[in-house]
Design an enzyme around this catalytic site. Structure first.
Site, PDB file in Angstrom:
ATOM      1  N   CYS A   1      17.447  49.742  21.406  1.00 15.75           N
ATOM      2  CA  CYS A   1      16.176  50.355  20.162  1.00 15.75           C
ATOM      3  C   CYS A   1      16.837  51.140  18.879  1.00 15.75           C
ATOM      4  CB  CYS A   1      14.469  50.682  19.768  1.00 15.75           C
ATOM      5  SG  CYS A   1      14.324  48.778  20.718  1.00 15.75           S
TER       6      CYS A   1
ATOM      7  N   HIS B   1      11.723  53.360  13.416  1.00 17.53           N
ATOM      8  CA  HIS B   1      11.459  52.413  14.197  1.00 17.53           C
ATOM      9  C   HIS B   1      10.413  51.517  14.670  1.00 17.53           C
ATOM     10  CE1 HIS B   1      12.111  49.058  17.270  1.00 17.53           C
ATOM     11  NE2 HIS B   1      11.548  50.080  18.743  1.00 17.53           N
TER      12      HIS B   1
ATOM     13  N   ASN C   1       8.757  43.723  16.507  1.00 15.76           N
ATOM     14  CA  ASN C   1       9.635  44.759  16.922  1.00 15.76           C
ATOM     15  C   ASN C   1      11.390  43.871  16.669  1.00 15.76           C
ATOM     16  OD1 ASN C   1      11.526  46.533  18.191  1.00 15.76           O
ATOM     17  ND2 ASN C   1       9.760  47.278  19.645  1.00 15.76           N
TER      18      ASN C   1
HETATM   19  O1  UT7 Z   1      10.904  48.941  21.226  1.00 16.53           O
HETATM   20  C1  UT7 Z   1      10.274  49.929  22.191  1.00 16.53           C
HETATM   21  C2  UT7 Z   1       9.547  48.528  22.320  1.00 16.53           C
HETATM   22  N1  UT7 Z   1       8.623  49.346  22.858  1.00 16.53           N
HETATM   23  C3  UT7 Z   1       7.226  49.438  22.937  1.00 16.53           C
HETATM   24  O2  UT7 Z   1       7.196  50.367  21.713  1.00 16.53           O
HETATM   25  C4  UT7 Z   1       6.187  49.471  23.462  1.00 16.53           C
HETATM   26  C5  UT7 Z   1       4.783  50.582  23.564  1.00 16.53           C
HETATM   27  N2  UT7 Z   1       3.696  50.245  24.043  1.00 16.53           N
HETATM   28  C6  UT7 Z   1       2.976  49.529  23.447  1.00 16.53           C
HETATM   29  O3  UT7 Z   1       3.172  49.289  22.140  1.00 16.53           O
HETATM   30  C7  UT7 Z   1       1.636  49.602  23.891  1.00 16.53           C
HETATM   31  O4  UT7 Z   1       1.785  49.549  25.511  1.00 16.53           O
HETATM   32  C8  UT7 Z   1       1.311  47.611  24.503  1.00 16.53           C
HETATM   33  C9  UT7 Z   1       1.039  46.863  22.637  1.00 16.53           C
HETATM   34  C10 UT7 Z   1       2.440  46.923  24.529  1.00 16.53           C
HETATM   35  C11 UT7 Z   1      -0.237  47.249  25.026  1.00 16.53           C
HETATM   36  O5  UT7 Z   1      -1.124  48.432  24.584  1.00 16.53           O
HETATM   37  P1  UT7 Z   1      -2.513  49.057  25.236  1.00 16.53           P
HETATM   38  O6  UT7 Z   1      -3.305  49.146  24.537  1.00 16.53           O
HETATM   39  O7  UT7 Z   1      -1.318  49.559  26.444  1.00 16.53           O
HETATM   40  O8  UT7 Z   1      -3.023  47.417  26.623  1.00 16.53           O
HETATM   41  P2  UT7 Z   1      -2.556  47.721  28.456  1.00 16.53           P
HETATM   42  O9  UT7 Z   1      -1.411  47.642  28.395  1.00 16.53           O
HETATM   43  O10 UT7 Z   1      -3.455  49.230  28.242  1.00 16.53           O
HETATM   44  O11 UT7 Z   1      -3.592  46.668  28.453  1.00 16.53           O
HETATM   45  C12 UT7 Z   1      -4.846  46.533  27.701  1.00 16.53           C
HETATM   46  C13 UT7 Z   1      -5.409  45.243  28.600  1.00 16.53           C
HETATM   47  C14 UT7 Z   1      -5.019  44.257  29.582  1.00 16.53           C
HETATM   48  O12 UT7 Z   1      -6.392  43.910  30.313  1.00 16.53           O
HETATM   49  P3  UT7 Z   1      -7.087  44.723  31.739  1.00 16.53           P
HETATM   50  O13 UT7 Z   1      -6.031  45.108  32.671  1.00 16.53           O
HETATM   51  O14 UT7 Z   1      -7.841  46.319  30.969  1.00 16.53           O
HETATM   52  O15 UT7 Z   1      -7.936  43.559  31.973  1.00 16.53           O
HETATM   53  C15 UT7 Z   1      -3.559  43.835  29.772  1.00 16.53           C
HETATM   54  O16 UT7 Z   1      -3.966  42.356  30.412  1.00 16.53           O
HETATM   55  O17 UT7 Z   1      -5.266  44.262  27.041  1.00 16.53           O
HETATM   56  C16 UT7 Z   1      -4.528  42.928  28.442  1.00 16.53           C
HETATM   57  N3  UT7 Z   1      -2.803  42.476  27.101  1.00 16.53           N
HETATM   58  C17 UT7 Z   1      -3.960  41.862  26.534  1.00 16.53           C
HETATM   59  N4  UT7 Z   1      -4.373  41.185  26.155  1.00 16.53           N
HETATM   60  C18 UT7 Z   1      -4.503  39.956  24.833  1.00 16.53           C
HETATM   61  C19 UT7 Z   1      -1.889  42.918  27.543  1.00 16.53           C
HETATM   62  N5  UT7 Z   1      -1.710  42.207  26.674  1.00 16.53           N
HETATM   63  C20 UT7 Z   1      -2.154  41.016  25.989  1.00 16.53           C
HETATM   64  C21 UT7 Z   1      -1.886  40.484  25.080  1.00 16.53           C
HETATM   65  N6  UT7 Z   1      -3.239  39.899  24.413  1.00 16.53           N
HETATM   66  N7  UT7 Z   1      -0.975  40.401  24.193  1.00 16.53           N
END
Ligand code: UT7
Length: 318
Positions: free
Chosen positions: A110, A245, A275
């Site tokens: 990125c 980004h 992204n």
């Molecule tokens: O270019 C750089 C690349 N990457 C980034 O910048 C990513 C940085 N990270 C993020 O943007 C965030 O961590 C995410 C958007 C990827 C995820 O958001 P989060 O608030 O950190 O969610 P999480 O991983 O803590 O997951 C929360 C819940 C989980 O369920 P439980 O365990 O609480 O029951 C996940 O399984 O959300 C669930 N989950 C989803 N639910 C619906 C994960 N992905 C999804 C989804 N739809 N697509």
């Protein structure tokens, strides 16, 4: 002598996959994706990286009032090239009809576009080349795991480009860095080792520990911005536009809050393209530039973070 951005261009493929379309592929919802990321839809290509790169490059040349014949070098930032070799920049050279100039790819995930313009700036400041085309193009749909809802909802395909040329003003300060020890929180393995003595499986898919990347980004983004501001002897208030980004709306809002950047100085476009990794900054920069939002003399900060882990920023005068 400095390296100035003379013009920009971008290209997003026609096919659009909305969050509702995504909810038919994996268990997710438009509401979850929009609230956690700010993304509404993304574009997917059926043509590939070089096709998109050529479209963006042609538009950047037109915006710079130059032709491919004027170029001295091409740098393509990508980690999703169509071929392992020839590199994407040689293929792009052929596609746009550029002369027999040096062409190289630069892989910094990125952060790739900023690494590339900083590299171009170093060549220009050294007096080795006058006009360099920098294109960032990514076919992320090719490496995304379409069964993994925590990553497939985030990414899209697209390309953005800028032509840099020698001038009295332009890039004023830059910062680049990386932390390879943290590489395993965001990666995509390459080709498997398959030969007569070993068979190590299939080609890699993008893998991410979202929360670790999130923590890294909200700390590193303000730091790299403060570094270029200090190098350029400027303050946040002196800067007119912050082009970051486009990974996640919440990460950018956290950085803006920390640095007291007003919302109107920090455009976002992840809602309609997701992204785009290296292509994210030049696509936003072009959309903003073509809308007439950046005036000659404006101060702009570009800043990125991502796989490597890596980060980069540039402070420039438009
Ligand atoms: O270019 C750089 C690349 N990457 C980034 O910048 C990513 C940085 N990270 C993020 O943007 C965030 O961590 C995410 C958007 C990827 C995820 O958001 P989060 O608030 O950190 O969610 P999480 O991983 O803590 O997951 C929360 C819940 C989980 O369920 P439980 O365990 O609480 O029951 C996940 O399984 O959300 C669930 N989950 C989803 N639910 C619906 C994960 N992905 C999804 C989804 N739809 N697509």
């Amino acid at each position: 002598m400095k390296a100035r951005i003379l013009g920009t261009g971008s290209y997003l493929p026609e096919h659009v996959l909305t969050n509702d379309d995504m909810a038919k592929l994996v268990e997710t919802s438009d509401e979850w994706i929009r609230e956690r990321t700010g993304i509404r839809e993304r574009h997917l290509t059926d043509e590939g990286t070089v096709f998109m790169a050529a479209k963006a490059a042609e538009r950047a040349l037109e915006n710079s009032h130059l032709t491919a014949d004027d170029l001295d070098m091409i740098i393509v930032a990508t980690f999703t090239p169509d071929y392992l070799f020839p590199n994407a920049s040689c293929q792009l050279q052929a596609a746009i009809g550029a002369p027999n100039i040096p062409c190289m790819d630069l892989s910094a995930a990125c952060s790739g576009f900023i690494y590339s313009i900083n590299t171009a700036a170093a060549y220009i400041q050294a007096g080795m080349y006058q006009k360099i085309l920098v294109v960032a193009a990514e076919t992320l749909s090719r490496v995304v795991d379409w069964d993994d809802r925590s990553t497939c909802i985030l990414f899209g395909d697209g390309a953005g480009a800028a032509v840099l040329g020698a001038d009295e003003t332009g890039i004023l300060a830059m910062d680049m860095g990386s932390d390879g020890v943290k590489g395993p929180v965001l990666y995509c393995e390459g080709w498997p080792i398959t030969n007569p003595v070993v068979n190590k499986g299939a080609a890699g898919k993008l893998r991410m520990n979202g929360q670790e990347v999130y923590k890294f980004a909200v700390r590193r983004l303000p730091k790299t911005i403060q570094t270029v501001l200090a190098s350029g002897d400027m303050k946040v208030e002196d800067v007119d536009h912050f082009i970051f980004h486009q990974a996640n709306k919440r990460i950018l809002e956290a950085a803006a809050k920390h640095l007291k950047i007003p919302a109107e100085k920090m455009p976002m476009n992840m809602d309609h393209c997701g992204n785009l990794s290296a292509a994210s900054i030049p696509v936003l920069l072009d959309e903003y530039n073509q809308a007439g939002k950046i005036k000659t003399g404006d101060k702009v900060i570009l800043a990125a973070f991502g796989g490597g882990l890596s980060w980069a920023s540039a402070l420039l005068e438009w």
